[in-house]
Enzyme design. Structure first.
Site, mmCIF file in Angstrom:
data_model
loop_
_atom_site.group_PDB
_atom_site.id
_atom_site.type_symbol
_atom_site.label_atom_id
_atom_site.label_comp_id
_atom_site.label_asym_id
_atom_site.label_seq_id
_atom_site.Cartn_x
_atom_site.Cartn_y
_atom_site.Cartn_z
ATOM 1 C CB THR A 120 6.650 12.664 -1.989
ATOM 2 O OG1 THR A 120 7.440 12.364 -0.851
ATOM 3 C CG2 THR A 120 7.368 12.199 -3.230
ATOM 4 N N GLY B 219 -0.242 7.632 0.751
ATOM 5 C CA GLY B 219 -1.158 6.519 0.957
ATOM 6 C C GLY B 219 -2.555 7.010 1.275
ATOM 7 C CD GLU C 267 7.732 9.839 5.226
ATOM 8 O OE1 GLU C 267 8.182 10.910 5.682
ATOM 9 O OE2 GLU C 267 6.712 9.783 4.531
#
Length: 599
Positions: A86, A125, A368
Site C-alpha cells: 500500500t 506494520g 488488505e
C-alpha cells in the site's frame, strides 16, 4: 507500550512448533487458536506482518535458492521483515502503484525509486522502527519496458546499527484509531540499489541481460494477498468471539429490573431483547469459525495444485477469499458494536475491551482490500460466470448454483430450503445486474456502464457471499457433528438454525422479491426465531466458554471468567492517576480561583 524484547519473547514462544508446522503445511491451522500474542499486545504486535506476510511471501514467491537463503533466517528472526504494498496514494488498485524498480543490466541491480510523495509506502506494520527487511511491491522496468507489479526482497536497515540504508527514508505514520503498537510506517526510496537476485523470481524472472520472462499466470504474484485474506476470516471471527464472550458473561451476571412484581431482579440475559442482541453474535462467530477452516482447506488444496502447474481453481479461491473477507469483516465489526451496546454504559469503558475490539475489527473492512472494491472484483467474476453458464459451461463448485435458472418453487422453511432461497436471491440479483449492465452498455462506454451498474453489482456480490456462508456453515456443522453426542448436535443444530432464520428475517425484502415468501411465512419465521432464542439460552454461556479464551486474552473487566465484573471495574478505576490524591492540584490552580472570580 510493550518493548521489542517482550514482542520477541512472545513470538518466539512457539518457535519450535513454527519450524515444524507453520506456514502452509498440513498443520498450519495450529495458528488459528494461537491467541497468546493478544495477551501481550493489546493493540497488535509489530511482528504481525513478519509472520503473516513477509515469510509467506518468501515461501510463496521465492525460488528454491531464495527460500534456502532467506527463510531460515526469517523464521529464526535473525532478520525481521514486513510487507510493503500500500502507498500513500494507492491501496486496493495495485496496478496503480507508483514505486519503481528499474533494472540496470550493466551492474545487474535494480534501482528503487519513489518518484512522487504519493509513491511512498504507507501503513506496513513494523516498518517504522522494527523491520530491517521488507518485501516491496513495485513496478518493474527493464529494457525501457514496464513489466508490471513484481515483488522484491529489500534490506532497509543495517543489521548491526539498525540505521536506514542509503537511499531509504523511513518513519512512523502517527496515531490511529487502534493498532498503535503495530509500528505502522512509511517508506520512500531514492536510487536505492539491490542485487538482481532480490527480485522474488518463482513465477517471473529478469535474466542477467535484462530479458523479462513473464509468469504463466501474472496473478500468482498476488498469492500472499489471497493467503492473508483467508487468514483474515479467522481473525474477524476471533475478535467477535471475544466480544461475544465478554457480553454474554456480563449479561449472565448483570441483574436489572423486575420482570414480575414481588420477584427479584432477573439476569439481563433472560430478557428476549438481550438474547436477540447477542445470540446472533455467538452464531456468527461460529459461522466464520467454520468458514475460516473450510476456506483454509481449499487454499491448501489449490496451493498444492499450483505446485503441480494446475491453476484452474485459483480464480474461485480468489472470489471466495474476497467474499468471505468482506462479509466477515462487515458482520463481525457490526456485531462487536452490538455487543458493546448490549453492555450498556460499562461497555463504553476501555476496561471492557469492547471499544478496542471494535477498532481492531473495523480496520479489516479497509485493509488488505477495501470491501467495496473487493465486492466489485467478486461481481466481475460473477458476471463472467453468468455468461459462461448461459453458454452451458460448467461453473466452479461454489458458483454451480448460478446455472439453475428454473422458476422459484414454493417456499420451503427448512434450513436447506432457506439456503436454496438465498441462492435464488443471488441468482435474481445477478440476473438484474447483468440486464442493467447490458442496457447501460448500449448507451455509454463499457467502463461507464460498469460504474453506472456498480450499486446493483455489489448487491449481487454480497448476496452470493451470503449464500456461500450459509451453505458452508450448514455443511461444516453437519460434518463436524457427525461423531458428536446427541446433546452437542442438538445445541449446534439450534445455533445453525437460529443463524439461518435470523438472516431470513433480515432479508425479507429480498426473499419477497426473489423467493415465494408470503406474509404468513414471515410471521412464522418470527415466531420460530423467538423460539430458537429460548432454545439457545440454556447453553449460551457454554457456547462462548467453549472458545476457552484466557482472561489475559480477553483483557476485560466485564468478561473475566470469575464473574467479578464490578470489583474489576472498581480496580481499573482506581488505577487512574486522578484517583491517587483526594484533591487534585488543578483545584487550587484553576477551579478554586474560577469559583471565586479570580481566574
Amino acid at each position: 507500550m510493550q518493548s521489542v524484547k517482550q514482542c520477541c519473547c512472545i513470538e518466539r514462544w512457539s518457535l519450535t512448533q513454527a519450524k515444524l508446522c507453520l506456514y502452509r503445511s498440513h498443520k498450519s491451522r495450529f495458528n488459528f487458536r494461537n491467541s497468546i500474542a493478544s495477551a501481550i499486545f493489546k493493540e497488535g504486535s509489530p511482528l504481525m506482518l513478519h509472520f503473516g506476510m513477509f515469510i509467506p511471501a518468501i515461501q510463496g514467491q521465492g525460488t528454491e535458492e531464495q527460500i534456502k537463503k532467506w527463510l531460515k533466517r526469517a523464521i529464526n528472526m535473525e532478520i525481521i521483515g514486513t510487507y510493503a504494498q500500500t502507498e500513500l496514494g494507492h491501496g486496493t488498485f495495485i496496478r496503480g502503484l507508483e514505486t519503481t524498480a528499474t533494472y540496470d543490466a550493466e551492474k545487474e541491480e535494480f534501482v528503487l525509486n519513489s518518484p512522487t510523495l504519493t509513491a511512498y509506502k504507507w501503513w506496513p506494520g513494523g516498518l517504522a522502527h522494527t523491520a530491517n527487511h521488507c518485501v516491496v511491491m513495485a513496478q518493474l522496468y527493464t529494457k525501457g519496458k514496464n513489466c508490471g507489479i513484481q515483488a522484491f526482497l529489500v534490506q532497509i536497515r543495517d543489521e548491526e546499527t539498525h540505521m536506514p540504508l542509503p537511499g531509504v527514508k523511513l518513519g512512523e505514520i502517527g496515531a490511529k484509531f487502534n493498532f498503535n503498537t503495530v509500528n505502522n510506517g512509511f517508506l520512500g526510496f531514492e536510487n536505492h540499489r539491490i542485487p538482481r537476485d532480490r527480485m522474488l523470481m518463482k513465477s517471473a524472472q529478469v535474466l542477467k541481460d535484462g530479458t523479462f520472462k513473464a509468469s504463466s499466470n501474472p496473478k500468482l504474484v498476488y498469492g500472499t494477498m489471497v493467503y492473508v485474506r483467508v487468514i483474515i476470516v479467522n481473525t474477524a471471527s476471533s475478535y467477535l468471539a471475544r466480544a461475544a464472550t465478554i457480553a454474554l458473561r456480563y449479561s449472565a451476571l448483570r441483574r436489572q429490573s423486575k420482570l414480575k412484581a414481588n420477584e427479584p431482579e432477573i439476569q439481563v440475559l433472560d430478557y428476549l431483547t438481550q438474547q436477540h442482541k447477542l445470540f446472533i453474535a455467538v452464531a456468527t462467530s461460529y459461522a466464520y469459525f467454520f468458514s475460516a477452516r473450510w476456506v483454509w482447506r481449499l487454499y491448501k488444496k489449490v496451493t498444492m495444485d499450483m505446485q503441480q502447474g494446475q491453476v484452474d481453481r485459483l480464480p474461485e479461491l480468489h472470489v471466495l477469499a474476497c467474499s468471505l473477507k468482506v462479509l466477515s469483516s462487515a458482520d463481525c465489526s457490526s456485531l462487536i458494536e452490538r455487543c458493546r451496546l448490549a453492555c450498556g454504559g460499562h461497555g463504553y469503558t476501555l476496561a471492557s475491551d469492547l471499544p478496542q475490539l471494535y477498532a481492531l475489527c473495523s480496520a479489516i473492512c479497509t485493509y488488505e482490500g477495501e470491501n467495496t472494491v473487493l465486492l466489485l472484483q467478486v461481481a466481475r467474476s460473477l458476471v463472467k460466470a453468468w455468461e459462461q453458464a448461459h453458454k452451458g459451461a460448467t461453473l466452479s463448485p461454489s458458483m454451480a448454483y448460478l446455472s439453475d435458472r428454473s422458476p422459484v418453487s414454493a417456499w420451503d422453511s427448512s434450513v436447506d430450503g432457506i439456503i436454496r432461497s438465498f441462492q435464488k436471491v443471488s441468482v435474481g440479483k445477478l440476473s438484474e445486474a447483468v440486464r442493467s449492465l447490458k442496457e447501460n452498455s448500449q448507451k455509454m462506454s463499457p467502463e461507464d456502464a460498469w460504474n453506472m451498474t456498480s450499486v446493483q453489482l455489489i448487491a449481487a456480490a454480497e448476496a452470493h457471499a451470503r449464500a456461500v456462508v450459509l451453505s458452508i456453515f450448514k455443511m461444516e456443522v453437519e460434518n463436524s457433528m457427525f461423531a458428536a453426542s446427541a446433546e452437542l448436535r442438538g445445541v449446534m443444530t439450534s445455533l445453525l438454525e437460529l443463524y439461518v432464520v435470523y438472516w431470513a428475517l433480515e432479508k425479507t425484502g429480498d426473499l419477497l422479491l426473489f423467493a415465494k415468501l408470503s406474509e404468513a411465512d414471515v410471521r412464522a419465521l418470527q415466531r420460530r426465531y423467538e423460539r430458537l432464542l429460548t432454545e439457545v439460552r440454556p447453553n449460551a454461556v457454554g457456547l462462548v466458554d467453549a472458545y476457552d479464551f484466557r482472561d489475559e486474552v480477553l483483557n476485560s473487566a466485564l468478561g473475566a471468567y470469575d464473574g467479578n465484573a464490578y470489583e474489576r471495574l472498581m480496580a481499573e478505576a482506581m488505577k487512574s492517576p486522578l484517583n491517587q490524591e483526594p484533591v487534585n492540584q488543578t483545584f487550587h490552580k484553576y477551579l478554586k480561583p474560577f469559583m471565586r472570580g479570580k481566574l
